[in-house]
Design a protein around this motif. Sequence first.
Motif, short mmCIF file in Angstrom:
data_model
loop_
_atom_site.label_atom_id
_atom_site.label_comp_id
_atom_site.label_asym_id
_atom_site.label_seq_id
_atom_site.Cartn_x
_atom_site.Cartn_y
_atom_site.Cartn_z
N VAL A 3 0.84 -1.21 0.00
CA VAL A 3 0.00 0.00 0.00
C VAL A 3 0.87 1.26 0.00
O VAL A 3 1.89 1.31 0.70
CB VAL A 3 -0.93 0.04 1.24
CG1 VAL A 3 -1.95 1.16 1.12
CG2 VAL A 3 -1.64 -1.30 1.44
N LEU A 19 -2.39 0.35 9.02
CA LEU A 19 -2.11 -0.58 7.92
C LEU A 19 -1.03 -1.58 8.33
O LEU A 19 -1.09 -2.76 7.99
CB LEU A 19 -1.66 0.19 6.67
CG LEU A 19 -2.76 0.97 5.93
CD1 LEU A 19 -2.15 1.84 4.85
CD2 LEU A 19 -3.79 0.00 5.33
N VAL A 25 -1.29 -6.90 5.06
CA VAL A 25 -0.49 -5.84 4.45
C VAL A 25 0.98 -6.21 4.64
O VAL A 25 1.47 -6.32 5.76
CB VAL A 25 -0.81 -4.47 5.07
CG1 VAL A 25 0.17 -3.41 4.58
CG2 VAL A 25 -2.24 -4.07 4.75
N VAL A 28 4.24 -1.10 3.36
CA VAL A 28 3.60 0.21 3.26
C VAL A 28 4.66 1.22 2.85
O VAL A 28 5.80 1.18 3.34
CB VAL A 28 2.96 0.63 4.61
CG1 VAL A 28 2.33 2.01 4.50
CG2 VAL A 28 1.92 -0.39 5.06
N LEU A 65 -2.55 -0.96 -3.78
CA LEU A 65 -3.57 0.00 -3.36
C LEU A 65 -2.90 1.33 -3.03
O LEU A 65 -1.84 1.34 -2.41
CB LEU A 65 -4.29 -0.53 -2.10
CG LEU A 65 -5.31 0.40 -1.44
CD1 LEU A 65 -6.54 0.58 -2.33
CD2 LEU A 65 -5.74 -0.15 -0.07
N GLY A 299 -6.40 -2.42 6.00
CA GLY A 299 -6.04 -2.57 4.59
C GLY A 299 -7.14 -3.27 3.79
O GLY A 299 -7.51 -2.82 2.69
N MET A 303 -9.28 -1.60 0.76
CA MET A 303 -9.23 -2.28 -0.54
C MET A 303 -10.64 -2.64 -1.01
O MET A 303 -10.97 -2.47 -2.19
CB MET A 303 -8.36 -3.53 -0.44
CG MET A 303 -8.20 -4.27 -1.76
SD MET A 303 -7.38 -3.26 -3.03
CE MET A 303 -5.82 -4.14 -3.15
#
Length: 437
Positions: A3, A19, A25, A28, A65, A299, A303
């Motif tokens: 992400v 997140l 996830v 990040v 994402l 997350g 999403m």
Amino acid sequence: MKVLVIGPGGREHAIVRSLLADPNVSEVHAAPGNAGISKLVPTHAVDASDPDAVAALASRLTVDLVVVGPEAPLAAGVSDAVRAAGIPVFGPSMAAAQLEASKAFAKEVMAEAGVPTAMAKVAGNAEEAADALDTFGAPYVVKDDGLAAGKGVVVTNNRDEALAHAQSCFDAGGTVVIEEFLDGPEVSVFVLCDGRDTVALSPAQDFKRIFDNDEGPNTGGMGAYTPLDWAPEGLVQEVIDRVAQPTVNQMAHRGTPFVGVLFVGLALTSRGTRVIEFNVRFGDPETQAVLARLKTPLGGLLMAAAKGELDKVQPLRWSKESAVAVVVAAENYPGSPRTGDRIRGLKKVEAIEGVHVIHAGTKLDAEGKVVSAGGRVLAVVALGTDLVEARERAYDGVELVQLEGGQFRTDIGGKAARGEIKVTTPGAAPATTKAKA
Ligand code: AMP
Ligand code: GLY
């Protein structure tokens, strides 16, 4: 899931933190981030409001994402560029972001969707402004039509002051929205939207004015707490049924579906629930408090919204604890803030049980030390078994923050903790806070 989070503030730090707690996830990234975010994840020096630059970064990092935090990149079309690159994005298109970027547009959509809000008139010159002010009477509410970082609204009993604010907006080439004054407590409800379906988060309360007892000028928000024990039962359902779902339906009908978070700012007035404003992104600092209580992995949720799959999401899970966020702002905020000062004591703050620090306007100086770099510098966020304990912990933390000229409100969540908030909304059973010892 990989992400990328876009934005520089406390909201984005809180999003990154949540997140990282999501087991699905794996990675990040953030752009541009701040000193707190850069301690957690890789950050990238990209202009958050440059749609092509953000889309290029997302492609290069092969993220799954993109989450866009602030309103300015959304209004600039960052989501559109990312979507065009084939990457799911949590955040509305430029067209849908007009719900925040233009207060007049928001009023138009609310009227079409039958959403209860303050009566309002758009004024483009002094004569129209005077006419609108006299239509609604005092207290006067004058809003800059465009984006103003929470500082474009003047609420005053002084007609000359109201006219002067309108004139300053006209002089800058803008228009204003003038509306009736709404009484009653304010509530922020974040509603996740996937273009068709809606899922509401737990309501929060924000403190907009700079000084205790809601005095002084408006800011972006000086603190927040959640949940709201005093809110009428059924408030969230009412927000979905009468505000969020009709708005999402109307935006889809217009051909500009709304994907992201619809931030519904409400007044619980003596005549019923009214929308004060829409924003098209998470609130800051409410997010810092709200996400601290969210147990459902963030997350997967964002999403699902980005992919139009909110109908598959299970009911959200929340901590039973209360959360409080107290903002520490720089000297002279909300005017032009003093910056570049060392911030000390943060390790001691985080050693308090249930407490963490969320950075907002911070950066690392040449020596790698954390210094202030904006108006709202950081928030101390605390969880506690109830609001009283959460407040105690948050303020124990705030007292340990060392920032020259730093300022904070001492009354975040205070009235609610003392059982002093009363709601007399018709249709809902009158509720008062239950003070918890
Ligand atoms: P806004 O940017 O529209 O959220 O306005 C900022 C703040 O101004 C709100 O949080 C309220 O405290 C206040 N405000 C805005 N509109 C009204 C209104 N119609 N009546 C009373 N207060 C308002
Ligand atoms: N705290 C209010 C906002 O984010 O606009």
